[in-house]
Design an enzyme around this catalytic site. Structure first.
Site, PDB file in Angstrom:
ATOM      1  N   ARG A  15       0.908  -1.706  -0.264  1.00 12.84           N
ATOM      2  CA  ARG A  15      -0.231   0.296   0.016  1.00 12.84           C
ATOM      3  C   ARG A  15       0.923   0.992   0.149  1.00 12.84           C
ATOM      4  NH1 ARG A  15      -0.576   4.619   1.949  1.00 12.84           N
ATOM      5  NH2 ARG A  15      -0.276   3.850   4.550  1.00 12.84           N
ATOM      6  N   ASP A  16       1.669   1.889   0.906  1.00 17.64           N
ATOM      7  CA  ASP A  16       2.014   2.786   1.102  1.00 17.64           C
ATOM      8  C   ASP A  16       3.069   2.593   0.576  1.00 17.64           C
ATOM      9  OD1 ASP A  16       2.894   4.623   2.431  1.00 17.64           O
ATOM     10  OD2 ASP A  16       3.481   4.823   4.344  1.00 17.64           O
ATOM     11  N   HIS A 207       6.577   4.385  12.408  1.00 14.58           N
ATOM     12  CA  HIS A 207       5.957   4.370  11.059  1.00 14.58           C
ATOM     13  C   HIS A 207       7.042   5.360  10.383  1.00 14.58           C
ATOM     14  CE1 HIS A 207       3.840   4.337   7.115  1.00 14.58           C
ATOM     15  NE2 HIS A 207       4.395   5.384   7.492  1.00 14.58           N
ATOM     16  N   HIS A 209       9.642   6.958   8.449  1.00 13.50           N
ATOM     17  CA  HIS A 209      10.445   7.170   6.784  1.00 13.50           C
ATOM     18  C   HIS A 209      11.775   7.517   6.495  1.00 13.50           C
ATOM     19  CE1 HIS A 209       6.351   7.258   4.056  1.00 13.50           C
ATOM     20  NE2 HIS A 209       6.064   6.801   4.848  1.00 13.50           N
ATOM     21  N   CYS A 240       4.989   9.164   0.183  1.00 15.27           N
ATOM     22  CA  CYS A 240       3.384   9.570  -0.267  1.00 15.27           C
ATOM     23  C   CYS A 240       3.224  10.616  -1.671  1.00 15.27           C
ATOM     24  CB  CYS A 240       2.814  10.273   1.073  1.00 15.27           C
ATOM     25  SG  CYS A 240       1.331  11.114   0.678  1.00 15.27           S
ATOM     26  N   ASN A 249       9.331   4.493   3.576  1.00 10.92           N
ATOM     27  CA  ASN A 249       9.530   3.060   4.622  1.00 10.92           C
ATOM     28  C   ASN A 249      10.472   2.890   5.137  1.00 10.92           C
ATOM     29  OD1 ASN A 249       6.090   3.037   3.845  1.00 10.92           O
ATOM     30  ND2 ASN A 249       6.681   3.416   6.401  1.00 10.92           N
TER      31      ASN A 249
HETATM   32  C1  LIG Z   1      -9.969  11.406   0.732  1.00  9.68           C
HETATM   33  C2  LIG Z   1     -11.059  11.646  -0.716  1.00  9.68           C
HETATM   34  C3  LIG Z   1     -11.460  10.103  -0.637  1.00  9.68           C
HETATM   35  C4  LIG Z   1     -11.560  12.750   0.103  1.00  9.68           C
HETATM   36  O1  LIG Z   1     -11.735  13.164  -1.302  1.00  9.68           O
HETATM   37  P1  LIG Z   1     -13.019  14.737  -1.057  1.00  9.68           P
HETATM   38  O2  LIG Z   1     -12.726  15.017  -3.172  1.00  9.68           O
HETATM   39  O3  LIG Z   1     -13.151  15.796  -0.534  1.00  9.68           O
HETATM   40  O4  LIG Z   1     -14.458  13.685  -1.163  1.00  9.68           O
HETATM   41  P2  LIG Z   1     -16.053  13.910  -1.975  1.00  9.68           P
HETATM   42  O5  LIG Z   1     -16.762  13.162  -0.401  1.00  9.68           O
HETATM   43  O6  LIG Z   1     -16.072  15.096  -2.135  1.00  9.68           O
HETATM   44  O7  LIG Z   1     -15.836  12.838  -2.804  1.00  9.68           O
HETATM   45  C5  LIG Z   1     -15.460  13.764  -4.499  1.00  9.68           C
HETATM   46  C6  LIG Z   1     -15.751  12.554  -5.511  1.00  9.68           C
HETATM   47  O8  LIG Z   1     -14.669  10.943  -4.699  1.00  9.68           O
HETATM   48  C7  LIG Z   1     -15.551  10.164  -4.771  1.00  9.68           C
HETATM   49  N1  LIG Z   1     -15.147   9.779  -3.553  1.00  9.68           N
HETATM   50  C8  LIG Z   1     -15.334   9.840  -2.216  1.00  9.68           C
HETATM   51  N2  LIG Z   1     -14.476   8.674  -1.403  1.00  9.68           N
HETATM   52  C9  LIG Z   1     -14.121   8.392  -2.035  1.00  9.68           C
HETATM   53  C10 LIG Z   1     -13.511   6.889  -1.584  1.00  9.68           C
HETATM   54  N3  LIG Z   1     -13.336   6.521  -0.095  1.00  9.68           N
HETATM   55  N4  LIG Z   1     -12.925   5.448  -2.581  1.00  9.68           N
HETATM   56  C11 LIG Z   1     -13.698   6.160  -3.722  1.00  9.68           C
HETATM   57  N5  LIG Z   1     -13.988   7.659  -4.404  1.00  9.68           N
HETATM   58  C12 LIG Z   1     -14.512   8.121  -3.647  1.00  9.68           C
HETATM   59  C13 LIG Z   1     -16.558  10.191  -4.544  1.00  9.68           C
HETATM   60  O9  LIG Z   1     -17.587   9.632  -5.032  1.00  9.68           O
HETATM   61  C14 LIG Z   1     -16.870  11.429  -5.690  1.00  9.68           C
HETATM   62  O10 LIG Z   1     -16.685  10.965  -7.514  1.00  9.68           O
HETATM   63  P3  LIG Z   1     -17.678  11.814  -7.938  1.00  9.68           P
HETATM   64  O11 LIG Z   1     -18.246  11.762  -7.981  1.00  9.68           O
HETATM   65  O12 LIG Z   1     -16.452  13.275  -8.390  1.00  9.68           O
HETATM   66  O13 LIG Z   1     -17.450  11.225  -9.204  1.00  9.68           O
HETATM   67  C15 LIG Z   1      -9.660  11.676  -1.568  1.00  9.68           C
HETATM   68  O14 LIG Z   1      -8.925  13.203  -0.941  1.00  9.68           O
HETATM   69  C16 LIG Z   1      -8.730  10.720  -1.587  1.00  9.68           C
HETATM   70  O15 LIG Z   1      -8.879   9.657  -2.013  1.00  9.68           O
HETATM   71  N6  LIG Z   1      -7.118  11.150  -0.980  1.00  9.68           N
HETATM   72  C17 LIG Z   1      -7.070  10.258  -1.088  1.00  9.68           C
HETATM   73  C18 LIG Z   1      -5.811  10.068   0.359  1.00  9.68           C
HETATM   74  C19 LIG Z   1      -4.572   9.141   0.123  1.00  9.68           C
HETATM   75  O16 LIG Z   1      -4.669   7.581  -0.384  1.00  9.68           O
HETATM   76  N7  LIG Z   1      -3.708   9.564   0.296  1.00  9.68           N
HETATM   77  C20 LIG Z   1      -2.355   8.762   0.747  1.00  9.68           C
HETATM   78  C21 LIG Z   1      -2.025   7.876   1.679  1.00  9.68           C
HETATM   79  S1  LIG Z   1      -1.760   8.427   3.452  1.00  9.68           S
HETATM   80  C22 LIG Z   1      -0.370   8.237   3.787  1.00  9.68           C
HETATM   81  O17 LIG Z   1       0.195   7.449   2.689  1.00  9.68           O
HETATM   82  C23 LIG Z   1       0.181   8.525   4.930  1.00  9.68           C
HETATM   83  C24 LIG Z   1       0.532   7.331   6.068  1.00  9.68           C
HETATM   84  C25 LIG Z   1      -1.063   7.135   6.643  1.00  9.68           C
HETATM   85  O18 LIG Z   1       1.004   6.325   4.966  1.00  9.68           O
HETATM   86  C26 LIG Z   1       1.349   7.260   6.743  1.00  9.68           C
HETATM   87  C27 LIG Z   1       2.233   8.642   6.645  1.00  9.68           C
HETATM   88  O19 LIG Z   1       3.154   8.186   6.887  1.00  9.68           O
HETATM   89  O20 LIG Z   1       2.214   9.653   7.127  1.00  9.68           O
END
Ligand SMILES: CC(C)(COP(=O)([O-])OP(=O)([O-])OC[C@H]1O[C@@H](n2cnc3c(N)ncnc32)[C@H](O)[C@@H]1OP(=O)([O-])[O-])[C@@H](O)C(=O)NCCC(=O)NCCSC(=O)C[C@@](C)(O)CC(=O)[O-]
Length: 302
Positions: A15-16, A207, A209, A240, A249
């Site tokens: 995933r990450d 966690h 990096h 990320c 990581n």
């Molecule tokens: C969170 C959202 C979805 C909010 O995104 P948004 O645009 O605010 O959501 P919304 O509710 O306004 O919806 C907009 C559109 O997104 C769709 N939607 C809404 N939710 C979903 C969902 N769950 N799955 C699929 N589709 C979704 C929804 O249906 C709609 O579709 P449209 O009508 O435009 O076709 C968006 O900002 C997003 O996907 N962000 C990606 C975040 C991400 O994956 N980041 C990387 C992982 S975090 C990380 O790596 C850090 C970590 C954990 O490892 C720890 C560290 O190291 O820090």
């Protein structure tokens, strides 16, 4: 404090690790990576995320990957779910654990999940309730627990606030994430100390990096506090999409090499783990980002 005599590792590589890869990685390769990790003895694998495919295209095959895994009993498969839409999709794939991911930085929260910290907690609340009601474990991630690409240094009080908010909504375990790898041992220890005000030591993980080469030092500093859960990434994969320039990581191979050398159990077969890292690195046409793996691969080659 005495060092723990065993450590639990969650490999977050599928995933990450892969979420930031520009080239599409076929679902079959991701599934094979998961299979190789479980064959190496990993009991916790973070498989994918149920986020918007417009935001993170690489994770768009989430359901296909989950469906392709031949599950092993005793292995916990986790997925990221930022909101109810993600949870409802994820639950069809029967994850053992879901991860809600917040941040100690307002700017990062906005860039990563398009809402404020307070709004993110309100989005997580029904996700946590639904998961608990269905017997699915809930982990939380606190991103930017030391530093943020947009706000710079993050005060421990910010981390404590998010830890408290996560505890309040019923998140069972939290990961303190140095998203951009700027942390040094004492700063990471401060972030852990404040988190430990709201979670017991069995429910806090590190966690880290490795952007600045500090991740192993930070792991050791955490071990010295008794922290025994860590997220690591096979072959040091990752970064990320919303933290430009951040590397992966800490490599699982490096952590396992260090722990085994210190007499700390992980249940992981380092040779098989190195094979898993080599498999995905060959696919990505690069060497593993793991000093231990590269040294041992060179030794193997004679
Ligand atoms: C969170 C959202 C979805 C909010 O995104 P948004 O645009 O605010 O959501 P919304 O509710 O306004 O919806 C907009 C559109 O997104 C769709 N939607 C809404 N939710 C979903 C969902 N769950 N799955 C699929 N589709 C979704 C929804 O249906 C709609 O579709 P449209 O009508 O435009 O076709 C968006 O900002 C997003 O996907 N962000 C990606 C975040 C991400 O994956 N980041 C990387 C992982 S975090 C990380 O790596 C850090 C970590 C954990 O490892 C720890 C560290 O190291 O820090």
């Amino acid at each position: 404090m005495a060092l723990p005599n065993r450590v639990k590792i969650i490999d977050v590589g599928p995933r990450d690790g892969l979420q930031n890869e520009k080239q599409p990685v076929p679902a079959a390769i991701k599934v094979e990576l998961v299979h190789r990790l479980q064959a190496a003895g990993l009991k916790d694998i973070e498989v994918t995320s149920f986020v918007s495919p417009k935001w993170v295209p690489q994770m768009g095959d989430n359901a296909e990957v989950m469906a392709g895994i031949q599950r092993q009993s005793g292995v916990r498969y986790s997925v990221l779910t930022p909101n109810m839409k993600g949870f409802e999709a994820a639950v069809l794939s029967k994850p053992d654990e879901i991860v809600v991911f917040g941040a100690a930085s307002e700017a990062f929260s906005q860039k990563n999940i398009n809402c404020s910290i307070a709004e993110s907690i309100e989005r997580f609340r029904p996700v946590v309730q639904a998961a608990v009601a269905q017997g699915i474990a809930v982990r939380g991630a606190i991103s930017c627990a030391v530093g943020c690409p947009y706000e710079g240094e993050i005060a421990p009080e910010r981390v404590e606030l998010v830890a408290r908010l996560m505890a309040d909504i019923g998140v069972q375990h939290v990961g303190v994430a140095d998203t951009i790898g700027v942390g040094t041992p004492s700063k990471v220890q401060r972030a852990l100390e404040v988190t430990l005000k709201h979670y017991d030591i069995d429910h806090v993980s590190g966690h880290y990096h490795d952007t600045y080469g500090m991740a192993l030092a930070n792991t050791l500093a955490s071990l010295e506090m008794g922290i025994w859960n860590y997220d690591t990434s096979v072959a040091g994969l990752g970064g990320c999409p919303y933290a430009k320039g951040a590397t992966g990581n800490v490599a699982t191979e490096d952590v396992v090499y260090m722990l085994h050398g210190m007499g700390i159990e992980t249940g992981i077969d380092l040779d098989k783990l190195i094979d898993a890292g080599k498999f995905i690195s060959d696919f990505l046409e690069r060497k593993p980002h793991s000093r231990a793996a590269n040294a041992l691969l060179t030794k193997r080659a004679g």
